[in-house]
Scaffold this active site. Structure first.
Site, short mmCIF file in Angstrom:
data_model
loop_
_atom_site.label_atom_id
_atom_site.label_comp_id
_atom_site.label_asym_id
_atom_site.label_seq_id
_atom_site.Cartn_x
_atom_site.Cartn_y
_atom_site.Cartn_z
N PHE A 46 0.92 -1.36 -0.02
CA PHE A 46 -0.07 -0.08 -0.02
C PHE A 46 0.88 1.28 -0.12
CE2 PHE A 46 0.89 -1.02 4.52
CZ PHE A 46 1.17 0.07 4.91
N CYS A 47 0.27 2.32 -0.33
CA CYS A 47 0.86 3.51 -0.41
C CYS A 47 -0.21 4.73 -0.29
CB CYS A 47 1.82 3.85 -1.70
SG CYS A 47 0.75 3.78 -3.14
N THR A 48 0.13 5.86 -0.23
CA THR A 48 -0.71 6.89 -0.30
C THR A 48 -1.81 7.11 -1.21
OG1 THR A 48 1.12 8.49 0.81
CG2 THR A 48 -0.80 9.40 0.14
#
Length: 295
Positions: free
Chosen positions: A174-176
């Protein structure tokens, strides 16, 4: 109320420079500020402005070659979170430094926010946060692995050094906003990892969609604008920012002996030269005197 829009799309642009001027003109005409990056691989950016203007920008981008149905998310801010509008030409719209990585050729399995908790709580799943260390430092998912990378360029080497830890594991990343995972999951697939997943829409979509009482997110999410961080429901968070290194800081951090407004914080006190700090101090003096506006 200001509409804030995070957007990206991977598509081949033959001549990104030809798109730069019309995008900048439209944004300036509509009172939109922020940053848009253009490269041969696509478009990426975060911008803010009046709702009607943002919608006109969405329509403009949707009409660009290969951009129909492009990914975008929206939130709100009480005040304009950017100082100016920039449209920049780059080699990559998110810099990984891996020329063979191409999200258009395939990415991990998208996981909707509503299904994310069940996936990451499974014992055969390793959850990896692909963001930089200072972003992870103010919030992440319960049980997530922090690669402690300074930049996204560091991620491939981190994987090479640690891949044996994840033998026979499914990988959830996951990331922003989702864009880094487009590249990181493609990279892992290229490394022979079969079961790769990533959070669709990123942390921002999760915080928007998942009720706080059901959430496995801990802390706040760093964002690259003057809000600094957001929490559940995408409400503005509690962090400020060091305007030397741009890392998030708390009110307590401002009381530490290393902190000098506009010059340094405890995280970057040893990272700059005396000449750098003199420049930062002069810049802060000019801001305090109203001679310039902060960027």
């Amino acid at each position: 109320m200001i509409t804030v829009s995070a957007l990206y799309h991977f598509t081949p642009f033959d001549d990104p420079a030809a798109l730069q001027g019309p995008l900048l003109s439209l944004c300036e005409h509509e009172g939109i500020k922020g940053t848009i990056l253009l490269a041969h691989e696509g478009i990426n950016g975060t911008v803010a402005g009046p709702r009607a203007g943002i919608e006109r920008l969405w329509s403009h981008i949707d009409a660009l070659p290969g951009c129909a149905g492009f990914e975008h998310k929206e939130s709100t801010a009480d005040a304009m979170p950017f100082k100016r509008m920039k449209v920049r030409l780059k080699k990559e719209i998110v810099t990984m430094g891996q020329p063979n990585v191409d999200p258009r050729a395939g990415t991990g399995h998208y996981v909707d926010p509503a299904d994310w908790n069940a996936l990451i709580q499974s014992p055969d799943v390793a959850v990896i946060d692909t963001r930089n260390d200072y972003e992870v430092g103010i919030g992440t998912f319960e049980g997530a692995i922090d690669p402690q990378t300074k930049t996204f360029r560091d991620f491939p080497q981190w994987w090479e050094d640690n891949k044996d830890r994840f033998h026979n594991k499914k990988i959830a990343m996951f990331c922003t906003g989702g864009i880094r995972c487009e590249k990181s999951t493609n990279f892992l697939i290229g490394q022979g990892v079969e079961d790769v997943y990533h959070l669709k829409g990123g942390i921002l979509k999760y915080l928007e969609d998942v009720p706080q009482e059901d959430s496995t997110w801990e802390g706040e999410c760093f964002v690259f604008d003057n809000r600094v961080s957001v929490g559940h429901g995408l409400v503005e968070g509690s962090y400020d920012q060091c305007f030397a290194c741009r890392r998030p800081i708390t009110e307590a951090d401002k009381n530490r002996p290393e902190y000098r407004k506009g010059v340094q914080c405890h995280q970057c006190a040893d990272e700059y030269s005396d000449d750098d700090r003199s420049r930062f101090a002069e810049r802060q003096r000019q801001i305090d005197a109203g001679e310039i506006t902060p960027s």
